[in-house]
Structure formats: C-alpha cells, structure tokens
Scaffold this motif. Structure first.
Motif, PDB file in Angstrom:
ATOM      1  N   VAL A  71       0.851  -1.197   0.000  1.00  0.00           N
ATOM      2  CA  VAL A  71       0.000   0.000   0.000  1.00  0.00           C
ATOM      3  C   VAL A  71       0.884   1.244   0.000  1.00  0.00           C
ATOM      4  O   VAL A  71       1.787   1.372   0.836  1.00  0.00           O
ATOM      5  N   HIS A  72       0.652   2.137  -0.941  1.00  0.00           N
ATOM      6  CA  HIS A  72       1.389   3.406  -1.012  1.00  0.00           C
ATOM      7  C   HIS A  72       0.363   4.530  -1.046  1.00  0.00           C
ATOM      8  O   HIS A  72      -0.441   4.619  -1.982  1.00  0.00           O
ATOM      9  N   LEU A  73       0.376   5.391  -0.033  1.00  0.00           N
ATOM     10  CA  LEU A  73      -0.609   6.471   0.041  1.00  0.00           C
ATOM     11  C   LEU A  73      -0.341   7.617  -0.924  1.00  0.00           C
ATOM     12  O   LEU A  73      -1.200   8.482  -1.107  1.00  0.00           O
ATOM     13  N   MET A  74       0.847   7.639  -1.534  1.00  0.00           N
ATOM     14  CA  MET A  74       1.213   8.704  -2.471  1.00  0.00           C
ATOM     15  C   MET A  74       1.021  10.076  -1.809  1.00  0.00           C
ATOM     16  O   MET A  74       1.247  10.230  -0.626  1.00  0.00           O
ATOM     17  N   MET A  75       0.570  11.069  -2.588  1.00  0.00           N
ATOM     18  CA  MET A  75       0.434  12.436  -2.068  1.00  0.00           C
ATOM     19  C   MET A  75      -0.867  12.643  -1.294  1.00  0.00           C
ATOM     20  O   MET A  75      -0.909  13.368  -0.310  1.00  0.00           O
ATOM     21  N   TYR A  76      -1.946  12.016  -1.762  1.00  0.00           N
ATOM     22  CA  TYR A  76      -3.263  12.368  -1.220  1.00  0.00           C
ATOM     23  C   TYR A  76      -4.016  11.182  -0.617  1.00  0.00           C
ATOM     24  O   TYR A  76      -5.205  11.290  -0.341  1.00  0.00           O
ATOM     25  N   GLY A  77      -3.325  10.072  -0.426  1.00  0.00           N
ATOM     26  CA  GLY A  77      -3.977   8.915   0.166  1.00  0.00           C
ATOM     27  C   GLY A  77      -4.255   9.104   1.646  1.00  0.00           C
ATOM     28  O   GLY A  77      -3.695   9.975   2.307  1.00  0.00           O
ATOM     29  N   SER A  78      -5.147   8.270   2.170  1.00  0.00           N
ATOM     30  CA  SER A  78      -5.469   8.326   3.589  1.00  0.00           C
ATOM     31  C   SER A  78      -5.924   6.948   4.041  1.00  0.00           C
ATOM     32  O   SER A  78      -6.112   6.036   3.228  1.00  0.00           O
ATOM     33  N   TYR A  79      -6.115   6.814   5.345  1.00  0.00           N
ATOM     34  CA  TYR A  79      -6.599   5.555   5.882  1.00  0.00           C
ATOM     35  C   TYR A  79      -7.481   5.837   7.088  1.00  0.00           C
ATOM     36  O   TYR A  79      -7.449   6.928   7.662  1.00  0.00           O
ATOM     37  N   SER A  80      -8.281   4.854   7.452  1.00  0.00           N
ATOM     38  CA  SER A  80      -9.089   4.970   8.659  1.00  0.00           C
ATOM     39  C   SER A  80      -9.095   3.617   9.354  1.00  0.00           C
ATOM     40  O   SER A  80      -8.847   2.578   8.733  1.00  0.00           O
ATOM     41  N   LEU A  81      -9.374   3.649  10.647  1.00  0.00           N
ATOM     42  CA  LEU A  81      -9.437   2.431  11.444  1.00  0.00           C
ATOM     43  C   LEU A  81     -10.868   2.187  11.907  1.00  0.00           C
ATOM     44  O   LEU A  81     -11.631   3.133  12.098  1.00  0.00           O
ATOM     45  N   PHE A  82     -11.200   0.936  12.079  1.00  0.00           N
ATOM     46  CA  PHE A  82     -12.476   0.489  12.645  1.00  0.00           C
ATOM     47  C   PHE A  82     -13.670   0.724  11.725  1.00  0.00           C
ATOM     48  O   PHE A  82     -14.408  -0.186  11.407  1.00  0.00           O
ATOM     49  N   LYS A  83     -13.867   1.990  11.246  1.00  0.00           N
ATOM     50  CA  LYS A  83     -15.017   2.275  10.397  1.00  0.00           C
ATOM     51  C   LYS A  83     -14.573   2.856   9.063  1.00  0.00           C
ATOM     52  O   LYS A  83     -13.621   3.629   8.998  1.00  0.00           O
ATOM     53  N   ARG A  84     -15.304   2.496   8.013  1.00  0.00           N
ATOM     54  CA  ARG A  84     -15.036   3.042   6.689  1.00  0.00           C
ATOM     55  C   ARG A  84     -15.550   4.471   6.593  1.00  0.00           C
ATOM     56  O   ARG A  84     -16.643   4.782   7.077  1.00  0.00           O
ATOM     57  N   LYS A  85     -14.765   5.346   5.951  1.00  0.00           N
ATOM     58  CA  LYS A  85     -15.218   6.712   5.700  1.00  0.00           C
ATOM     59  C   LYS A  85     -16.330   6.700   4.653  1.00  0.00           C
ATOM     60  O   LYS A  85     -16.426   5.786   3.823  1.00  0.00           O
ATOM     61  N   ASP A  86     -17.141   7.713   4.690  1.00  0.00           N
ATOM     62  CA  ASP A  86     -18.250   7.834   3.750  1.00  0.00           C
ATOM     63  C   ASP A  86     -17.772   8.502   2.460  1.00  0.00           C
ATOM     64  O   ASP A  86     -18.227   9.583   2.071  1.00  0.00           O
ATOM     65  N   ILE A  87     -16.811   7.869   1.794  1.00  0.00           N
ATOM     66  CA  ILE A  87     -16.296   8.356   0.514  1.00  0.00           C
ATOM     67  C   ILE A  87     -16.180   7.162  -0.432  1.00  0.00           C
ATOM     68  O   ILE A  87     -16.153   6.014  -0.007  1.00  0.00           O
ATOM     69  N   ASP A  88     -16.099   7.454  -1.738  1.00  0.00           N
ATOM     70  CA  ASP A  88     -16.147   6.375  -2.725  1.00  0.00           C
ATOM     71  C   ASP A  88     -14.780   6.033  -3.315  1.00  0.00           C
ATOM     72  O   ASP A  88     -14.696   5.460  -4.401  1.00  0.00           O
ATOM     73  N   THR A  89     -13.690   6.385  -2.627  1.00  0.00           N
ATOM     74  CA  THR A  89     -12.357   6.115  -3.158  1.00  0.00           C
ATOM     75  C   THR A  89     -11.658   4.982  -2.409  1.00  0.00           C
ATOM     76  O   THR A  89     -10.439   4.919  -2.370  1.00  0.00           O
ATOM     77  N   LEU A  90     -12.437   4.083  -1.806  1.00  0.00           N
ATOM     78  CA  LEU A  90     -11.843   2.975  -1.074  1.00  0.00           C
ATOM     79  C   LEU A  90     -11.129   2.023  -2.035  1.00  0.00           C
ATOM     80  O   LEU A  90     -11.736   1.471  -2.948  1.00  0.00           O
ATOM     81  N   LYS A  91      -9.841   1.826  -1.827  1.00  0.00           N
ATOM     82  CA  LYS A  91      -9.062   0.909  -2.647  1.00  0.00           C
ATOM     83  C   LYS A  91      -8.949  -0.469  -1.993  1.00  0.00           C
ATOM     84  O   LYS A  91      -8.967  -1.493  -2.666  1.00  0.00           O
ATOM     85  N   LEU A  92      -8.806  -0.478  -0.664  1.00  0.00           N
ATOM     86  CA  LEU A  92      -8.690  -1.741   0.054  1.00  0.00           C
ATOM     87  C   LEU A  92      -9.247  -1.585   1.464  1.00  0.00           C
ATOM     88  O   LEU A  92      -8.874  -0.659   2.185  1.00  0.00           O
ATOM     89  N   GLY A  93     -10.137  -2.485   1.828  1.00  0.00           N
ATOM     90  CA  GLY A  93     -10.672  -2.502   3.183  1.00  0.00           C
ATOM     91  C   GLY A  93     -10.592  -3.911   3.733  1.00  0.00           C
ATOM     92  O   GLY A  93     -11.015  -4.867   3.072  1.00  0.00           O
ATOM     93  N   LEU A  94      -9.999  -4.059   4.904  1.00  0.00           N
ATOM     94  CA  LEU A  94      -9.891  -5.365   5.550  1.00  0.00           C
ATOM     95  C   LEU A  94     -10.599  -5.299   6.890  1.00  0.00           C
ATOM     96  O   LEU A  94     -10.233  -4.491   7.748  1.00  0.00           O
ATOM     97  N   LYS A  95     -11.626  -6.135   7.053  1.00  0.00           N
ATOM     98  CA  LYS A  95     -12.358  -6.160   8.313  1.00  0.00           C
ATOM     99  C   LYS A  95     -11.900  -7.345   9.164  1.00  0.00           C
ATOM    100  O   LYS A  95     -11.632  -8.438   8.647  1.00  0.00           O
ATOM    101  N   PHE A  96     -11.816  -7.085  10.449  1.00  0.00           N
ATOM    102  CA  PHE A  96     -11.444  -8.108  11.421  1.00  0.00           C
ATOM    103  C   PHE A  96     -12.566  -8.202  12.465  1.00  0.00           C
ATOM    104  O   PHE A  96     -13.551  -7.462  12.399  1.00  0.00           O
TER     105      PHE A  96
END
Length: 234
Positions: free
Chosen positions: A53-78
């Motif tokens: 995973v490379h966030l490049m210039m404008y990438g981001s991440y979140s923990l526990f809950k998915r953000k309400d945006i449509d640019t999700l590249k990879l989500g792993l739920k545990f």
C-alpha cells in the motif's frame, strides 16, 4: 500508520472490500502475520498474499469504520474493527519482492546504514543533492518537506553537486535526513508539523531575514525552498 495498524496483527480477516482486491477467497479467513514499512510503502503480510500500500500524495486511511467516501481501494475487516485505505495505490506482491528490498536505505529503520549511503552518494558525484535526497533507492522515506528542511539545517544549497560537498557536509546531510524524519513523525503525531517549518513554504529566512527562493530544482524538478545567503552552493 504502522503503529495504528499494528493492533490487527495476528487477527483473522472476516471481510475484504474495495476496488483493488483479488478474489475474495484468497484472503478471507487469512491471518495478518506482519506489517512492514519501507519508506512510504506499507506491506500487509499474510501467508498466501502480500499487499503493498502506497498512500502517495493524497492517500489516507481509517481504522475500525469506513469513511463515507467512494475512493476505497482496500478494506480489511477483522473481528474488532478494520483498516481502510483510500486514494492510494494497492498492489499484490510476492515474497521475492520483499527479499529484493534494501532495508538499510530506509531512514527510519533500525537497519539504516549511513556508511553505505555515503558510499552510494560518492559514486554519483554529478548528482545534485536535491535529487539524491528524493531518490527512494538512496533515502527511502524522504519527501519534499524533509529534503528542504534538512538541507536548510545543514546549510547546503539544493543544487549542490554531491562530488563538490566536503566529507563533513556530506555526513551532516545524511545524518540530518534521518534526524528530521524522527522530528517529522513527532510533530505530525502532535499535529504541529507546519509550525516547525523553517524554510518550507516560508517567505523569509529565519536566520538572516532574506527572501526565501522558491525554485524547481534537479532532474526531478521538485520544488525547493532555500536561502542563498545561508545555504552554500557547492
């Protein structure tokens, strides 16, 4: 980011989502064995698959809950939450990829080897120091902020040729690239990073008061900020 994600190491994936994922059967039920960082790349290591995973210039991440945006590249739920990566590059690599990485070039790694870095720099005497600092095969993890601030700290003009730098100054910039990396992390976590900028996107030199020069430098043409009075051109 590694510190945030580390809580999921050893946990089993219950669901995978996102636009950059392989067949779900390859990952659901797999255990996240290890998280490794190289420069700005994050490796999520499972028994049967490795994500880079490379966030490049404008990438981001979140923990526990998915953000309400449509640019999700990879989500792993545990079982107790998940990790979600947005606006980034996600690739699947194999173990041979990791074996080829020179971990000694990562400025924040315990394996960082300044002597090896010095030898590499001296083998490129015609390279500008601004290009060398942004070269991820020499200084993995250095970005434009670290480049500019580290050069200002040691008083080196970004367009200086490596072959013209005295040994003392070469050792100084190698050490300062790593030092600033840890300062960057500390200030970023405290949300005060920009308050500590001395030269990056500033108007006047904090030492002499002269106007700071803004210029695209080197072969990479990345923007440099520098003071012609307090940063010597070698």
């Amino acid at each position: 980011m590694k510190e945030d994600l580390q809580k999921f190491a050893g946990e089993k994936v219950t669901e995978i989502t996102g636009s950059e994922i392989p067949e779900k059967g390859e990952i659901e039920g797999e255990i996240l064995r290890e998280i490794k960082i190289f420069g700005k790349q994050t490796f999520l290591i499972f028994d049967r698959i490795i994500f880079k995973v490379h966030l490049m210039m404008y990438g981001s991440y979140s923990l526990f809950k998915r953000k309400d945006i449509d640019t999700l590249k990879l989500g792993l739920k545990f079982k107790d939450g998940g990790m979600f990566f947005y606006t980034c590059i996600v690739k699947v690599v194999d173990e041979s990829y990791l074996l080829k990485i020179d971990w000694e070039t990562d400025i924040m790694s315990d394996e960082w080897n300044p002597e090896k870095t010095e030898k590499t720099l001296k083998s490129n005497p015609k390279m500008m120091i601004c290009d060398a600092l942004m070269n991820q095969e020499i200084f993995a993890g250095v970005g434009n902020i670290i480049k500019n601030e580290a050069l200002f700290r040691v008083g080196i003009h970004p367009e200086s040729l490596i072959g013209n730098l005295p040994d003392k100054k070469l050792k100084e910039i190698i050490a300062e690239a790593r030092n600033y990396g840890f300062d960057f992390k500390k200030w970023k976590k405290a949300n005060v990073l920009s308050k500590h900028f001395q030269i990056y996107h500033q108007k006047n030199c904090p030492v002499c008061g002269a106007e700071i020069i803004k210029k695209d430098t080197g072969k990479s043409k990345r923007t440099s900020f520098f003071c012609e009075h307090d940063q010597k051109l070698y």
